[in-house]
Design a protein around this motif. Sequence first.
Motif, PDB file in Angstrom:
ATOM      1  N   ARG A 112       0.824  -1.216   0.000  1.00 57.40           N
ATOM      2  CA  ARG A 112       0.000   0.000   0.000  1.00 57.40           C
ATOM      3  C   ARG A 112       0.861   1.271   0.000  1.00 57.40           C
ATOM      4  NH1 ARG A 112      -5.043  -0.425   0.014  1.00 57.40           N
ATOM      5  NH2 ARG A 112      -5.283   1.768   0.627  1.00 57.40           N
ATOM      6  N   PRO A 113       1.735   1.406  -0.982  1.00 61.32           N
ATOM      7  CA  PRO A 113       2.641   2.557  -0.996  1.00 61.32           C
ATOM      8  C   PRO A 113       1.952   3.831  -1.470  1.00 61.32           C
ATOM      9  CG  PRO A 113       2.943   1.281  -2.979  1.00 61.32           C
ATOM     10  CD  PRO A 113       1.966   0.507  -2.122  1.00 61.32           C
ATOM     11  N   THR A 114       2.579   4.953  -1.129  1.00 61.16           N
ATOM     12  CA  THR A 114       2.213   6.239  -1.715  1.00 61.16           C
ATOM     13  C   THR A 114       3.215   6.516  -2.834  1.00 61.16           C
ATOM     14  OG1 THR A 114       1.266   7.125   0.316  1.00 61.16           O
ATOM     15  CG2 THR A 114       2.021   8.722  -1.328  1.00 61.16           C
ATOM     16  N   VAL A 115       2.693   6.651  -4.056  1.00 57.91           N
ATOM     17  CA  VAL A 115       3.515   6.894  -5.240  1.00 57.91           C
ATOM     18  C   VAL A 115       3.261   8.315  -5.711  1.00 57.91           C
ATOM     19  CG1 VAL A 115       4.038   6.167  -7.601  1.00 57.91           C
ATOM     20  CG2 VAL A 115       3.332   4.458  -5.891  1.00 57.91           C
ATOM     21  N   VAL A 116       4.304   9.125  -5.794  1.00 55.43           N
ATOM     22  CA  VAL A 116       4.176  10.512  -6.234  1.00 55.43           C
ATOM     23  C   VAL A 116       4.777  10.634  -7.631  1.00 55.43           C
ATOM     24  CG1 VAL A 116       4.754  12.914  -5.779  1.00 55.43           C
ATOM     25  CG2 VAL A 116       4.287  11.362  -3.870  1.00 55.43           C
ATOM     26  N   ASP A 117       3.967  11.057  -8.588  1.00 54.70           N
ATOM     27  CA  ASP A 117       4.423  11.285  -9.964  1.00 54.70           C
ATOM     28  C   ASP A 117       4.635  12.788 -10.134  1.00 54.70           C
ATOM     29  OD1 ASP A 117       4.921  11.397 -12.669  1.00 54.70           O
ATOM     30  OD2 ASP A 117       3.158  10.236 -13.268  1.00 54.70           O
ATOM     31  N   VAL A 118       5.897  13.205 -10.061  1.00 55.26           N
ATOM     32  CA  VAL A 118       6.250  14.621 -10.124  1.00 55.26           C
ATOM     33  C   VAL A 118       6.369  15.042 -11.590  1.00 55.26           C
ATOM     34  CG1 VAL A 118       7.967  16.354  -9.514  1.00 55.26           C
ATOM     35  CG2 VAL A 118       7.441  14.493  -7.910  1.00 55.26           C
ATOM     36  N   GLY A 119       5.559  16.029 -11.981  1.00 64.05           N
ATOM     37  CA  GLY A 119       5.487  16.397 -13.396  1.00 64.05           C
ATOM     38  C   GLY A 119       4.750  15.322 -14.157  1.00 64.05           C
ATOM     39  N   CYS A 120       3.545  15.008 -13.702  1.00 60.90           N
ATOM     40  CA  CYS A 120       2.804  13.844 -14.226  1.00 60.90           C
ATOM     41  C   CYS A 120       2.336  14.026 -15.654  1.00 60.90           C
ATOM     42  CB  CYS A 120       1.626  13.534 -13.324  1.00 60.90           C
ATOM     43  SG  CYS A 120       0.386  14.846 -13.206  1.00 60.90           S
ATOM     44  N   GLY A 121       2.336  15.254 -16.162  1.00 63.49           N
ATOM     45  CA  GLY A 121       1.922  15.470 -17.543  1.00 63.49           C
ATOM     46  C   GLY A 121       0.509  15.002 -17.783  1.00 63.49           C
ATOM     47  N   ALA A 122       0.320  14.245 -18.861  1.00 64.51           N
ATOM     48  CA  ALA A 122      -1.009  13.744 -19.207  1.00 64.51           C
ATOM     49  C   ALA A 122      -1.379  12.489 -18.429  1.00 64.51           C
ATOM     50  CB  ALA A 122      -1.093  13.472 -20.712  1.00 64.51           C
ATOM     51  N   GLY A 123      -0.492  12.017 -17.566  1.00 67.92           N
ATOM     52  CA  GLY A 123      -0.836  10.934 -16.652  1.00 67.92           C
ATOM     53  C   GLY A 123      -0.451   9.543 -17.093  1.00 67.92           C
ATOM     54  N   GLY A 124       0.329   9.411 -18.137  1.00 69.00           N
ATOM     55  CA  GLY A 124       0.641   8.088 -18.667  1.00 69.00           C
ATOM     56  C   GLY A 124       1.272   7.153 -17.657  1.00 69.00           C
ATOM     57  N   MET A 125       2.302   7.602 -16.955  1.00 70.27           N
ATOM     58  CA  MET A 125       2.957   6.717 -15.988  1.00 70.27           C
ATOM     59  C   MET A 125       2.101   6.530 -14.747  1.00 70.27           C
ATOM     60  SD  MET A 125       5.662   4.923 -16.058  1.00 70.27           S
ATOM     61  CE  MET A 125       6.679   3.904 -14.966  1.00 70.27           C
ATOM     62  N   SER A 126       1.354   7.556 -14.359  1.00 68.30           N
ATOM     63  CA  SER A 126       0.460   7.405 -13.212  1.00 68.30           C
ATOM     64  C   SER A 126      -0.595   6.335 -13.468  1.00 68.30           C
ATOM     65  CB  SER A 126      -0.232   8.741 -12.906  1.00 68.30           C
ATOM     66  OG  SER A 126       0.681   9.686 -12.420  1.00 68.30           O
ATOM     67  N   VAL A 127      -1.062   6.241 -14.689  1.00 76.05           N
ATOM     68  CA  VAL A 127      -2.007   5.181 -15.054  1.00 76.05           C
ATOM     69  C   VAL A 127      -1.377   3.812 -14.820  1.00 76.05           C
ATOM     70  CG1 VAL A 127      -3.125   4.075 -17.037  1.00 76.05           C
ATOM     71  CG2 VAL A 127      -3.366   6.532 -16.689  1.00 76.05           C
ATOM     72  N   LEU A 128      -0.124   3.649 -15.228  1.00 78.01           N
ATOM     73  CA  LEU A 128       0.555   2.360 -15.062  1.00 78.01           C
ATOM     74  C   LEU A 128       0.776   2.049 -13.587  1.00 78.01           C
ATOM     75  CD1 LEU A 128       3.162   2.627 -17.961  1.00 78.01           C
ATOM     76  CD2 LEU A 128       0.880   1.582 -17.997  1.00 78.01           C
ATOM     77  N   PHE A 129       1.127   3.066 -12.797  1.00 78.01           N
ATOM     78  CA  PHE A 129       1.270   2.844 -11.351  1.00 78.01           C
ATOM     79  C   PHE A 129      -0.067   2.456 -10.731  1.00 78.01           C
ATOM     80  CE2 PHE A 129       5.068   5.868 -11.445  1.00 78.01           C
ATOM     81  CZ  PHE A 129       5.986   4.848 -11.285  1.00 78.01           C
ATOM     82  N   ALA A 130      -1.138   3.146 -11.115  1.00 83.93           N
ATOM     83  CA  ALA A 130      -2.461   2.840 -10.554  1.00 83.93           C
ATOM     84  C   ALA A 130      -2.888   1.422 -10.891  1.00 83.93           C
ATOM     85  CB  ALA A 130      -3.489   3.846 -11.064  1.00 83.93           C
ATOM     86  N   ARG A 131      -2.604   0.985 -12.102  1.00 82.26           N
ATOM     87  CA  ARG A 131      -2.944  -0.394 -12.477  1.00 82.26           C
ATOM     88  C   ARG A 131      -2.197  -1.395 -11.619  1.00 82.26           C
ATOM     89  NH1 ARG A 131      -2.846   0.458 -19.016  1.00 82.26           N
ATOM     90  NH2 ARG A 131      -5.073   0.964 -19.274  1.00 82.26           N
ATOM     91  N   GLU A 132      -0.901  -1.158 -11.419  1.00 88.84           N
ATOM     92  CA  GLU A 132      -0.115  -2.073 -10.597  1.00 88.84           C
ATOM     93  C   GLU A 132      -0.624  -2.110  -9.161  1.00 88.84           C
ATOM     94  OE1 GLU A 132       2.231  -4.281 -11.421  1.00 88.84           O
ATOM     95  OE2 GLU A 132       1.717  -3.712 -13.484  1.00 88.84           O
ATOM     96  N   LEU A 133      -0.950  -0.955  -8.615  1.00 87.34           N
ATOM     97  CA  LEU A 133      -1.458  -0.911  -7.246  1.00 87.34           C
ATOM     98  C   LEU A 133      -2.797  -1.622  -7.133  1.00 87.34           C
ATOM     99  CD1 LEU A 133      -0.583   2.761  -6.215  1.00 87.34           C
ATOM    100  CD2 LEU A 133       0.630   0.660  -5.587  1.00 87.34           C
ATOM    101  N   SER A 134      -3.645  -1.465  -8.137  1.00 91.74           N
ATOM    102  CA  SER A 134      -4.965  -2.095  -8.084  1.00 91.74           C
ATOM    103  C   SER A 134      -4.874  -3.616  -8.163  1.00 91.74           C
ATOM    104  CB  SER A 134      -5.860  -1.561  -9.214  1.00 91.74           C
ATOM    105  OG  SER A 134      -5.375  -1.977 -10.481  1.00 91.74           O
ATOM    106  N   LEU A 135      -3.770  -4.117  -8.740  1.00 88.40           N
ATOM    107  CA  LEU A 135      -3.582  -5.563  -8.847  1.00 88.40           C
ATOM    108  C   LEU A 135      -2.940  -6.148  -7.602  1.00 88.40           C
ATOM    109  CD1 LEU A 135      -2.282  -5.784 -12.534  1.00 88.40           C
ATOM    110  CD2 LEU A 135      -4.528  -6.494 -11.688  1.00 88.40           C
TER     111      LEU A 135
END
Length: 288
Positions: free
Chosen positions: A43-66
Amino acid sequence: MSGHSHDHIDWADRLAQLRMADALDAAALAPVARRLVGSVGARPTVVDVGCGAGGMSVLFARELSLSSGGTVVLFDATPKLLVEAERAVAEVAGEAVEVVSLLGDLSDPALAVPAADLVWASGVVHHVGDQQAALRTLAGLLRPGGVVAVCEGGLEMRCLPWDLGVGRPGLEQRLLAARGAWFERMRAAIPGSVRMPYGWPRALREAGLEDVESFGALIDHPMPGSDLLREYVVHRVGWFADVAGEWLDADDLAAVAALTDPESPDFLGHRDDLSLLGAKAIHCGRLR
């Protein structure tokens, strides 16, 4: 990197290109997100600094949801990009993933971001005047045992055949050289810009991090390529000429105009021999 007005780039205007890049990079960066999430606790807190359009944040969210869930913090200085990232991440974040959006700038000394287990910064740090100080700021966001991962450098993406049938052969090499000259001037013009005359792994160690390592992610879309790839290449070539046109001669500028004009017989969007090949470099360090 997204949304630092002090670099004189209108990141909101580049939203379409950022979306395309996110889509093209997703397959290569999904294992990166999995590796990084797996390197920290449950259950980590992942901070995407300069997230832009969110591409990498989407991938992190998918991994966390799994796995066991966690929190994804979207951090960017451009409101329009932050809204887009929120939308993209909301589509994949399950109930176990909390999403937090924060408007801010990495160069702000009063940076207010929750304590993190994983901090990701892709193409962001090089838009801050003092890159080493920015890495210390990122390291300061970590809980003990947390990881900072910066995506910087690698192998420049190549898209074009050497001879395009318009202008002189070798246009892409000259575009990349022009972009390099523009980048040097852009760095020098950032307020408080100082040189960092060593590589990213050393910079992470100088920021107080340990267990420093680097690895690559291959971006490979072979020809003939998709419609998305062709659209991205048109945007990429046009943007290079827009920002670095003063380092190109009249013949190259004329060639770019023809290659990016949908009404031209030389329009890149009509070609079936475009590709995308390059590599992203990821550098990580842990707070002990």
